[in-house]
Design a protein around this motif. Structure first.
Motif, PDB file in Angstrom:
ATOM      1  N   VAL A 387       0.844  -1.199   0.000  1.00 47.38           N
ATOM      2  CA  VAL A 387       0.000   0.000   0.000  1.00 47.38           C
ATOM      3  C   VAL A 387       0.875   1.242   0.000  1.00 47.38           C
ATOM      4  N   ILE A 388       0.478   2.229  -0.802  1.00 43.63           N
ATOM      5  CA  ILE A 388       1.124   3.532  -0.802  1.00 43.63           C
ATOM      6  C   ILE A 388       0.074   4.562  -0.413  1.00 43.63           C
ATOM      7  N   GLU A 389       0.360   5.315   0.651  1.00 48.96           N
ATOM      8  CA  GLU A 389      -0.582   6.324   1.131  1.00 48.96           C
ATOM      9  C   GLU A 389      -0.097   7.719   0.774  1.00 48.96           C
ATOM     10  N   TRP A 390      -1.035   8.645   0.760  1.00 50.06           N
ATOM     11  CA  TRP A 390      -0.707  10.020   0.392  1.00 50.06           C
ATOM     12  C   TRP A 390      -1.563  10.960   1.220  1.00 50.06           C
ATOM     13  N   PHE A 391      -0.917  11.912   1.849  1.00 45.10           N
ATOM     14  CA  PHE A 391      -1.617  12.936   2.607  1.00 45.10           C
ATOM     15  C   PHE A 391      -1.483  14.256   1.858  1.00 45.10           C
ATOM     16  N   ASP A 392      -2.572  14.728   1.273  1.00 45.35           N
ATOM     17  CA  ASP A 392      -2.590  15.976   0.530  1.00 45.35           C
ATOM     18  C   ASP A 392      -3.203  17.054   1.417  1.00 45.35           C
ATOM     19  N   LEU A 398      -8.050  12.958  -0.927  1.00 44.58           N
ATOM     20  CA  LEU A 398      -8.067  12.714  -2.370  1.00 44.58           C
ATOM     21  C   LEU A 398      -6.826  11.926  -2.772  1.00 44.58           C
ATOM     22  N   TRP A 399      -7.019  10.856  -3.524  1.00 50.53           N
ATOM     23  CA  TRP A 399      -5.918   9.988  -3.982  1.00 50.53           C
ATOM     24  C   TRP A 399      -5.037   9.577  -2.802  1.00 50.53           C
ATOM     25  N   SER A 400      -5.668   9.200  -1.705  1.00 50.34           N
ATOM     26  CA  SER A 400      -4.914   8.942  -0.473  1.00 50.34           C
ATOM     27  C   SER A 400      -4.465   7.497  -0.316  1.00 50.34           C
ATOM     28  N   TRP A 401      -4.925   6.586  -1.184  1.00 52.78           N
ATOM     29  CA  TRP A 401      -4.638   5.163  -0.959  1.00 52.78           C
ATOM     30  C   TRP A 401      -4.446   4.470  -2.297  1.00 52.78           C
ATOM     31  N   TRP A 402      -3.279   3.821  -2.456  1.00 51.26           N
ATOM     32  CA  TRP A 402      -2.906   3.172  -3.712  1.00 51.26           C
ATOM     33  C   TRP A 402      -2.452   1.733  -3.443  1.00 51.26           C
ATOM     34  N   VAL A 403      -2.780   0.858  -4.375  1.00 53.43           N
ATOM     35  CA  VAL A 403      -2.329  -0.536  -4.321  1.00 53.43           C
ATOM     36  C   VAL A 403      -1.172  -0.700  -5.307  1.00 53.43           C
ATOM     37  N   ASN A 404      -0.103  -1.325  -4.850  1.00 54.94           N
ATOM     38  CA  ASN A 404       1.073  -1.572  -5.669  1.00 54.94           C
ATOM     39  C   ASN A 404       0.872  -2.837  -6.492  1.00 54.94           C
ATOM     40  N   GLY A 405       0.524  -2.662  -7.766  1.00 51.29           N
ATOM     41  CA  GLY A 405       0.322  -3.817  -8.633  1.00 51.29           C
ATOM     42  C   GLY A 405       1.598  -4.544  -8.980  1.00 51.29           C
ATOM     43  N   TYR A 406       2.736  -3.871  -8.840  1.00 50.69           N
ATOM     44  CA  TYR A 406       4.005  -4.537  -9.117  1.00 50.69           C
ATOM     45  C   TYR A 406       4.261  -5.629  -8.085  1.00 50.69           C
TER      46      TYR A 406
END
Length: 447
Positions: A387-392, A398-406
């Protein structure tokens, strides 16, 4: 769910997992930054993208259901699931009291509806099933195996409903359901064993970019949920500040819109308590979720492009009206459409649904969780994180949570998710605007 990906009992597990991840080796990084010593930070343009917009899909009108504040509380699901006049039956994740908003809950509900039909039907009767997701296909399989004549009607030009696997850069891009939640003892895990397909164990703790301070602040407010006097009528927002900090807004987004597909002000406190607790890790499927559905379906035919507009039911049987003017006659009918379709009154029932059933439809919300898949020529992010998180700070959540498909699939793809208000706002944006916004976030995350 997007899709039924949600497992209510996983909320506290997710929150604690993110908090634990943030207190690890990356805790010294600024919120939202990703530490990759010795790696170039250039963010290339995406080579391809795939995007969902479930609120715009007339056959879904939402991603999955949630419990809104009401006098019914969690009983709304059982009321919705109850048969009407022994002719009209209901299935789907919204009717599942044990596993709402999940694919395994949908499958179990379809099998439950099939058992309700067989309790009252004569041998060899005709049964129409509206919808070809896990609920519809699961119901059809159980009835066909018992010797009933089944007609499955699907409005789309494909089978699967909110289970929809596409491909991007060689990876399975799940447009709907992605995870098997709580894989231990899960009915879908048993099917996975039969197919022999591989699985990727998803580790929510293996996260980078998290904000542990925000999660600790959220935990302080969440403890107050246990003291709410009327959890059916009260909202989650009733225990949080009217003007939360930017960090707290991000934490709230991760724990609620990205989990329940609804904002804290829309969720009853009971929504955080319903359903059985999942056991075992969550799984992603490197060959695609659609293979499980195909395994259950087997050779059962599905009539696609059959848009149901009305259902007339009575002592003599049922008549299903289609948009092209034709009808389908049957002895019983099982309706498995999403809660969004029922709330929009897209199907006219004659006679009208009982008052209690209509109350249940009102008590269940139509949540929204949308996805954006991006494929790149190479990974530029932490390749080992799940998981990659982002605090804007400018637009918290917004766009705060990403799944690493690699990590999951071995291909340089990322999956970004937005739920609740952010998802509804983005639903009105064009593809170019949506992708550009996501790329701005990725550039800021990796500068």
């Amino acid at each position: 769910m997007t899709s039924p990906d949600h497992d209510p009992a996983r909320r506290r597990l997710l929150g604690s997992a993110l908090a634990m991840a943030a207190t690890g080796a990356l805790a010294s990084c600024a919120p939202g930054s990703v530490s990759r010593p010795g790696r170039p930070r250039t963010v290339p343009d995406p080579a391809a993208y795939l995007r969902t917009s479930w609120s715009a899909d007339p056959f879904a009108r939402c991603s999955y259901s949630y419990l809104a504040p009401s006098g019914l509380g969690a009983r709304a699901r059982a009321v919705l699931a109850a048969p009407v006049a022994e002719r009209l039956f209901f299935a789907g994740e919204a009717t599942s009291s044990e596993a709402p908003a999940t694919t395994h809950g949908a499958l179990e509900s379809g099998r439950r509806a099939a058992a309700q039909v067989t309790d009252v039907a004569e041998e060899g009767e005709r049964v129409a099933i509206v919808g070809s997701g896990f609920a519809g296909i699961g119901c059809a399989r159980a009835l066909v195996d018992e010797g009933y004549r089944v007609t499955v009607l699907e409005g789309r030009d494909r089978v699967g409903g909110r289970v929809w696997t596409r491909r991007i850069a060689g990876a399975p891009a799940e447009m709907g359901a992605s995870w098997i939640h709580g894989s231990s003892g899960n009915v879908l895990t048993g099917i996975l064993e039969h197919t022999g397909d591989p699985r990727h164990t998803f580790d929510y703790d293996n996260s980078t970019g998290g904000n542990d301070e925000a999660m600790r602040e959220l935990a302080r407010y969440e403890r107050k949920l246990d003291d709410v006097e009327d959890p059916d009528e009260a909202t989650v927002a009733s225990v949080t500040p009217q003007r939360p900090s930017a960090a707290l807004r991000t934490a709230l987004t991760i724990n609620y819109p990205l989990e329940y597909a609804a904002e804290p002000r829309q969720l009853s406190v009971t929504a955080t308590l319903e359903g059985r607790s999942p056991e075992g890790p969550d799984l992603l499927l490197p060959l695609g979720y659609d293979r499980l559905l195909a395994h259950i379906r087997g050779d059962i035919p599905v009539r696609t492009r059959q848009v149901v507009t009305g259902i007339r039911y009575g002592p003599e049987g049922v008549t299903v009206a289609l948009r092209d003017g034709s009808t389908v006659r049957a002895d019983r009918v099982v309706v498995t459409v999403p809660i969004g379709v029922l709330k929009a009154s897209a199907i006219d029932f004659e006679p009208a649904l009982p008052d209690g059933k209509q109350e249940a439809v009102r008590a269940l919300g139509a949540g929204l969780l949308d996805k954006l898949w991006l494929a790149f020529p190479r990974p530029f992010w932490d390749e080992d994180a799940d998981v990659i998180e982002w605090f804007d700070p400018d637009d918290p959540g917004l766009w705060s949570w990403w799944v690493n498909g690699y990590k999951a699939f071995g291909e340089p793809v990322l999956l970004g998710l937005n739920g609740g208000d952010h998802a509804r706002r983005l639903a009105g944006a064009g593809d170019e605007e949506c992708v550009a916004g996501a790329m701005r976030a990725l550039h800021r995350m990796h500068r």
